[in-house]
Design an enzyme around this catalytic site. Sequence first.
Site, PDB file in Angstrom:
ATOM      1  N   CYS A 189      40.982  -1.409 -34.264  1.00  0.00           N
ATOM      2  CA  CYS A 189      42.024  -2.398 -33.986  1.00  0.00           C
ATOM      3  C   CYS A 189      41.557  -3.278 -32.828  1.00  0.00           C
ATOM      4  O   CYS A 189      41.480  -2.817 -31.680  1.00  0.00           O
ATOM      5  CB  CYS A 189      43.334  -1.680 -33.648  1.00  0.00           C
ATOM      6  SG  CYS A 189      44.648  -2.824 -33.206  1.00  0.00           S
ATOM      7  N   HIS A 230      43.835   5.568 -35.325  1.00  0.00           N
ATOM      8  CA  HIS A 230      44.136   4.291 -34.668  1.00  0.00           C
ATOM      9  C   HIS A 230      43.999   4.485 -33.163  1.00  0.00           C
ATOM     10  O   HIS A 230      44.464   5.496 -32.624  1.00  0.00           O
ATOM     11  CB  HIS A 230      45.564   3.861 -35.016  1.00  0.00           C
ATOM     12  CG  HIS A 230      45.897   2.465 -34.607  1.00  0.00           C
ATOM     13  ND1 HIS A 230      46.152   2.128 -33.296  1.00  0.00           N
ATOM     14  CD2 HIS A 230      46.007   1.325 -35.328  1.00  0.00           C
ATOM     15  CE1 HIS A 230      46.409   0.822 -33.232  1.00  0.00           C
ATOM     16  NE2 HIS A 230      46.321   0.309 -34.455  1.00  0.00           N
ATOM     17  N   ASP A 249      46.805  -8.248 -38.359  1.00  0.00           N
ATOM     18  CA  ASP A 249      47.739  -7.364 -37.655  1.00  0.00           C
ATOM     19  C   ASP A 249      48.918  -8.198 -37.172  1.00  0.00           C
ATOM     20  O   ASP A 249      49.223  -9.231 -37.765  1.00  0.00           O
ATOM     21  CB  ASP A 249      46.971  -6.643 -36.551  1.00  0.00           C
ATOM     22  CG  ASP A 249      47.622  -5.335 -36.134  1.00  0.00           C
ATOM     23  OD1 ASP A 249      48.692  -5.004 -36.653  1.00  0.00           O
ATOM     24  OD2 ASP A 249      47.058  -4.658 -35.275  1.00  0.00           O
ATOM     25  N   HIS A 250      49.548  -7.759 -36.127  1.00  0.00           N
ATOM     26  CA  HIS A 250      50.769  -8.436 -35.672  1.00  0.00           C
ATOM     27  C   HIS A 250      50.654  -9.959 -35.700  1.00  0.00           C
ATOM     28  O   HIS A 250      49.632 -10.513 -35.318  1.00  0.00           O
ATOM     29  CB  HIS A 250      51.075  -8.058 -34.214  1.00  0.00           C
ATOM     30  CG  HIS A 250      51.248  -6.604 -34.019  1.00  0.00           C
ATOM     31  ND1 HIS A 250      51.383  -6.034 -32.790  1.00  0.00           N
ATOM     32  CD2 HIS A 250      51.329  -5.593 -34.914  1.00  0.00           C
ATOM     33  CE1 HIS A 250      51.517  -4.732 -32.926  1.00  0.00           C
ATOM     34  NE2 HIS A 250      51.488  -4.432 -34.201  1.00  0.00           N
ATOM     35  N   HIS A 257      42.027  -3.526 -38.184  1.00  0.00           N
ATOM     36  CA  HIS A 257      43.238  -4.260 -37.800  1.00  0.00           C
ATOM     37  C   HIS A 257      42.735  -5.425 -36.961  1.00  0.00           C
ATOM     38  O   HIS A 257      42.200  -5.202 -35.873  1.00  0.00           O
ATOM     39  CB  HIS A 257      44.142  -3.399 -36.917  1.00  0.00           C
ATOM     40  CG  HIS A 257      44.942  -2.388 -37.674  1.00  0.00           C
ATOM     41  ND1 HIS A 257      45.885  -1.587 -37.067  1.00  0.00           N
ATOM     42  CD2 HIS A 257      44.965  -2.054 -38.978  1.00  0.00           C
ATOM     43  CE1 HIS A 257      46.449  -0.806 -37.974  1.00  0.00           C
ATOM     44  NE2 HIS A 257      45.901  -1.057 -39.144  1.00  0.00           N
ATOM     45  N   TYR A 271      55.749  -8.040 -37.404  1.00  0.00           N
ATOM     46  CA  TYR A 271      55.504  -7.914 -38.838  1.00  0.00           C
ATOM     47  C   TYR A 271      56.296  -8.904 -39.697  1.00  0.00           C
ATOM     48  O   TYR A 271      56.809  -8.556 -40.745  1.00  0.00           O
ATOM     49  CB  TYR A 271      55.768  -6.470 -39.286  1.00  0.00           C
ATOM     50  CG  TYR A 271      54.668  -5.548 -38.796  1.00  0.00           C
ATOM     51  CD1 TYR A 271      53.458  -5.462 -39.481  1.00  0.00           C
ATOM     52  CD2 TYR A 271      54.808  -4.813 -37.617  1.00  0.00           C
ATOM     53  CE1 TYR A 271      52.429  -4.648 -39.020  1.00  0.00           C
ATOM     54  CE2 TYR A 271      53.784  -4.004 -37.146  1.00  0.00           C
ATOM     55  CZ  TYR A 271      52.598  -3.932 -37.851  1.00  0.00           C
ATOM     56  OH  TYR A 271      51.562  -3.145 -37.398  1.00  0.00           O
TER      57      TYR A 271
HETATM   58  C1  DNO Z   1      51.145  -1.197 -34.665  1.00  0.00           C
HETATM   59  C2  DNO Z   1      50.374  -0.343 -35.555  1.00  0.00           C
HETATM   60  C3  DNO Z   1      50.474   1.101 -35.130  1.00  0.00           C
HETATM   61  C4  DNO Z   1      49.758   1.985 -36.115  1.00  0.00           C
HETATM   62  C5  DNO Z   1      49.797   3.447 -35.756  1.00  0.00           C
HETATM   63  C6  DNO Z   1      48.883   4.212 -36.653  1.00  0.00           C
HETATM   64  O1  DNO Z   1      51.626  -2.200 -35.077  1.00  0.00           O
HETATM   65  O2  DNO Z   1      49.074  -0.752 -35.656  1.00  0.00           O
HETATM   66  O3  DNO Z   1      51.826   1.443 -35.083  1.00  0.00           O
HETATM   67  O4  DNO Z   1      50.373   1.863 -37.360  1.00  0.00           O
HETATM   68  O5  DNO Z   1      49.433   3.662 -34.454  1.00  0.00           O
HETATM   69  O6  DNO Z   1      49.285   5.533 -36.709  1.00  0.00           O
END
Ligand code: DNO
Length: 345
Positions: free
Chosen positions: A236, A198, A310-311, A265, A324
């Site tokens: 991401c 990531h 993602d978020h 992501h 989340y």
């Molecule tokens: C944030 C996530 C990160 C991700 C880590 C992977 O919301 O995308 O915390 O899980 O960086 O190791």
Amino acid sequence: MKFSFRWYGSSDPIPLEYIRQIPNMTGIVSAIYSVPVGELWPEKDIETLKQEIEANGMRFEVVESVPVHEDIKLGKLTRTKYIENYKENIRRLAKAGVTTICYNFMPVFDWTRTDLNFINKDGSSSLTLDLKKIDSLDPLSGDFSLPGWDESYSKDELSALFTAYQSVTPDELWDNLGYFLNEIIPVAEEVGINMAIHPDDPPYSIFGLPRIITDDAAFQRLFKLNDSPANGVTFCTGSLGARNDNDIYTMLDDYLKQGRVHFMHTRNILLHEDNSFEETAHMSKYGSVDMVKVLAILKRHNYNGYLRPDHGRMIWGENGRPGYGLYDRALGASYLNGIWEALHY
Ligand code: DNO
């Protein structure tokens, strides 16, 4: 492309029964959260998690994350034990049907924001990062922590880690990543697992700690460190998009061409000139990421890997785990599904 949703296990306030009702949600992204970083994940816990997910009609094929112990990142002699444990965790996860492991190589802290509850004009709330505020934060003060961080460190341990990183240059951090990858990637290849690093979030150094997975030059260097396709990335859009000099579309196109993208992501941010940003709804018009363009690139490459919204913001009065919650991520998933379906014509 396989749509998935992050779930924090039994402590997650969102039940799997709700997640399975999101249209086209076929996979759950999760991890074993009860084991300290660097230790072995009990096979029975992995099996229980898998069964719980499968009982709800979804698949457990992506783990986020198997965290990397700081001794590995620091290149300490004690890393041997933690690397052996990491390899064994890879084998155990493969045995349970996992195909993709997301991890990061950020020293000490994972994702970082300055505000978890920024109120938008429509009354929803978002995570934001204001660069003017970040320098005034002291992560060693003991009264500041974030949900993505490992909370198990005592104040003294944190301060010892900061001291240890003082002498680690970015090049040394790269050497330590290279060492780690050359140890674990052969195991991942052998058992059919793709490793997906990531990017650092935000993608630049903070609190004086080095951060290296930040831009295109970094990814090209990463691919050269170990040329196996199992040495891949979690692309991401929100993390990489948080730098004005990252052209995320060209980067994505290139990494897909190189066969290195195993996990997407997809989240949107509204990026400001100084690289501060607010997280927004997924839809392109609210932020700086053109989601249709992102998915069109995936389509052009016939991407068949995993993607997760993602978020999300907090909407409709939800009071969940920052980034989340259920509602806005579910809206994000539906929006992304709509784009994906439309791209077939
Ligand atoms: C944030 C996530 C990160 C991700 C880590 C992977 O919301 O995308 O915390 O899980 O960086 O190791």
